[in-house]
Enzyme design. Structure first.
Site, short mmCIF file in Angstrom:
data_model
loop_
_atom_site.label_atom_id
_atom_site.label_comp_id
_atom_site.label_asym_id
_atom_site.label_seq_id
_atom_site.Cartn_x
_atom_site.Cartn_y
_atom_site.Cartn_z
NE ARG A 46 -4.07 -1.87 0.36
CZ ARG A 46 -4.09 -3.15 -0.03
NH1 ARG A 46 -3.05 -3.65 -0.69
NH2 ARG A 46 -5.15 -3.90 0.19
CB SER A 54 -8.51 -2.30 4.70
OG SER A 54 -8.79 -3.51 4.07
CD GLU A 106 -5.57 0.40 2.84
OE1 GLU A 106 -5.23 -0.74 3.17
OE2 GLU A 106 -6.47 0.63 2.03
N1 EPU Z 1 -10.22 -11.97 9.80
C1 EPU Z 1 -10.92 -12.25 10.96
N2 EPU Z 1 -11.94 -11.39 11.30
C2 EPU Z 1 -12.27 -10.31 10.55
C3 EPU Z 1 -11.55 -10.05 9.39
C4 EPU Z 1 -10.51 -10.88 9.03
O1 EPU Z 1 -10.65 -13.21 11.68
O2 EPU Z 1 -13.21 -9.61 10.94
C5 EPU Z 1 -9.16 -12.90 9.40
C6 EPU Z 1 -9.62 -13.74 8.19
O3 EPU Z 1 -10.29 -14.88 8.59
C7 EPU Z 1 -8.31 -14.05 7.51
C8 EPU Z 1 -7.46 -12.82 7.80
O4 EPU Z 1 -8.04 -12.17 8.92
O5 EPU Z 1 -7.69 -15.15 8.15
C9 EPU Z 1 -7.38 -11.90 6.58
O6 EPU Z 1 -8.67 -11.45 6.20
P1 EPU Z 1 -9.05 -11.10 4.67
O7 EPU Z 1 -8.63 -12.19 3.77
O8 EPU Z 1 -10.47 -10.68 4.68
O9 EPU Z 1 -8.10 -9.92 4.26
P2 EPU Z 1 -7.53 -8.63 5.03
O10 EPU Z 1 -6.10 -8.88 5.34
O11 EPU Z 1 -8.42 -8.27 6.16
C10 EPU Z 1 -6.66 -7.52 2.83
C11 EPU Z 1 -6.70 -6.16 2.20
C12 EPU Z 1 -8.04 -5.93 1.49
C13 EPU Z 1 -8.20 -7.00 0.41
C14 EPU Z 1 -8.13 -8.38 1.10
C15 EPU Z 1 -8.16 -9.49 0.10
C16 EPU Z 1 -5.28 -4.71 3.55
C17 EPU Z 1 -5.22 -3.60 4.53
N3 EPU Z 1 -6.49 -5.13 3.21
O12 EPU Z 1 -7.64 -7.54 3.87
O13 EPU Z 1 -7.98 -4.67 0.83
O14 EPU Z 1 -9.45 -6.86 -0.27
O15 EPU Z 1 -6.89 -8.51 1.84
O16 EPU Z 1 -6.99 -9.48 -0.67
O17 EPU Z 1 -4.24 -5.19 3.10
C18 EPU Z 1 -8.49 -2.36 1.11
O18 EPU Z 1 -7.26 -2.16 1.07
O19 EPU Z 1 -9.31 -1.43 1.26
C19 EPU Z 1 -8.98 -3.73 1.04
C20 EPU Z 1 -10.27 -4.04 1.14
#
Ligand code: EPU
Length: 340
Positions: free
Chosen positions: A163, A239, A334
């Site tokens: 990012r 996010s 972010e």
């Molecule tokens: N998780 C939880 N509880 C929650 C949310 C997440 O336990 O409420 C756990 C999930 O089960 C998983 C892990 O956390 O094991 C990661 O969750 P997820 O795959 O939903 O992805 P994220 O790391 O929360 C990132 C990006 C998103 C992108 C997704 C998919 C960042 C800051 N965010 O989210 O990007 O869509 O991966 O690639 O890196 C954005 O930047 O606005 C955004 C939506």
């Protein structure tokens, strides 16, 4: 070039927060930026807002907001395996992705439905489902507001990080257009191993099929739709926090108490999903007044309607403090906060 005074930005940020800017200028081409440069605009406070998907307005903006509106797409080069496509900064990224998928150009399908303009994609190095802008951006065309010249940055000059890019720490540049290097069928390099993407594609999915790109796009849209609020219904900036990258020893210690904690390897370091920590700290689904923590994804702060930027910001501070207290890990936004 159109221009407005004391312009309302509520429809120009996905949080849907009301804020005014002194001046709002829609620009098309570099000639417009040259004219603004000659008029001395860049000697006063200014910033670029595309879709406003990563901004939190905590005050009115005392300056000029530049908004790119040009949406031209030009096929620059076609080789046996790839195409090079120039896209103007004002195009909505997802519209470009829909076009790419319809043409059979691969590389951007995993970024489907990210609310973002093409101009913001390299600045923020947007990413989702294992793909980042840095994987497909070949060149960025920018206007240098310090000397009024046009410059080109090749991928390796952009200092892309998670990012992050050179442009984030050098806000003197305005993105005018981006050149994307995309693949042609049957030479696509599909990225299917992130999270639940493969499961969402189902057993009948065939990577070699000519319709694979559109199936991936549909699956990504479905997964996003099930986890992230639609900004036209509930205000948010996706996010709110970045996933913190910490030393290996931090993760090893945390695993003693939280053996099921998810984490990813990033070279020698480890990335912990902030959404998981916020969820564990009990915030998921929290609502107070007009703001809350989204019930399906704890990394997303939401405006249920009528919130001010400060309400969202105060909630963010409380969430970050509680994560720090529970896990000893700092999480940082972010989202960019605009304040006076
Ligand atoms: N998780 C939880 N509880 C929650 C949310 C997440 O336990 O409420 C756990 C999930 O089960 C998983 C892990 O956390 O094991 C990661 O969750 P997820 O795959 O939903 O992805 P994220 O790391 O929360 C990132 C990006 C998103 C992108 C997704 C998919 C960042 C800051 N965010 O989210 O990007 O869509 O991966 O690639 O890196 C954005 O930047 O606005 C955004 C939506």
């Amino acid at each position: 070039m159109r221009e407005f005074k004391q312009y309302q930005l509520k429809a120009h940020n996905t949080f849907g927060i009301p804020a005014l800017c002194d001046r709002f200028v829609e620009f098309e081409a570099e000639a417009d930026l040259e004219k603004l440069y000659q008029d001395g605009l860049f000697r006063q406070p200014w910033m670029v807002v595309g879709c406003g998907a990563n901004l939190l307005f905590c005050d009115d903006y005392k300056g000029t907001i530049l908004h790119p509106v040009s949406r031209q797409v030009t096929l620059l080069e076609e080789k046996e395996r790839t195409v090079l496509v120039r896209v103007d900064a004002g195009m909505v990224l997802d519209d470009f992705i829909a076009l790419s998928v319809s043409k059979g150009w691969g590389g951007v399908e995993n970024l489907s439905a990210i609310p973002c303009g093409v101009g913001a994609a390299p600045v923020q190095n947007v990413g989702a489902y294992g793909v980042e802008a840095k994987d497909v951006v070949e060149r960025v065309h920018l206007f240098n507001t310090k000397d009024g010249s046009m410059v080109e940055f090749l991928n390796e000059d952009c200092a892309f990080g998670y990012r992050d890019s050179y442009f984030k720490s050098h806000p003197d540049y305005v993105v005018v257009a981006v050149d994307f290097r995309l693949t042609k069928y049957p030479f696509h390099q599909l990225r299917l191993d992130y999270g639940n993407l493969r499961a969402a594609l189902g057993d009948s999915f065939d990577e070699k099929s000519e319709v694979a790109l559109s199936q991936i796009r549909d699956a990504v849209c479905r997964v996003r739709d099930s986890k992230l609020p639609n900004p036209s219904v509930i205000g948010s900036a996706g996010s709110f926090f970045k996933n913190p990258v910490v030393d290996r020893s931090v993760v090893e210690k945390l695993l003693v108490d939280y053996p099921n904690m998810p984490f990813y390897e990033v070279g020698d370091k480890r990335k912990i999903p902030a959404g998981w920590m916020i969820d564990q700290a009990g915030w998921k689904g929290f609502r107070e007044g007009n703001v809350g923590v989204y019930e399906k994804q704890a990394l997303v702060l939401v405006n249920y309607g009528g919130a001010t930027g400060m309400e969202v910001w105060n909630l963010a501070l409380r969430v970050a403090a509680s994560v720090k207290e529970k896990f000893g890990v700092e999480i940082s936004p972010e989202v960019i906060r605009i304040h006076s």
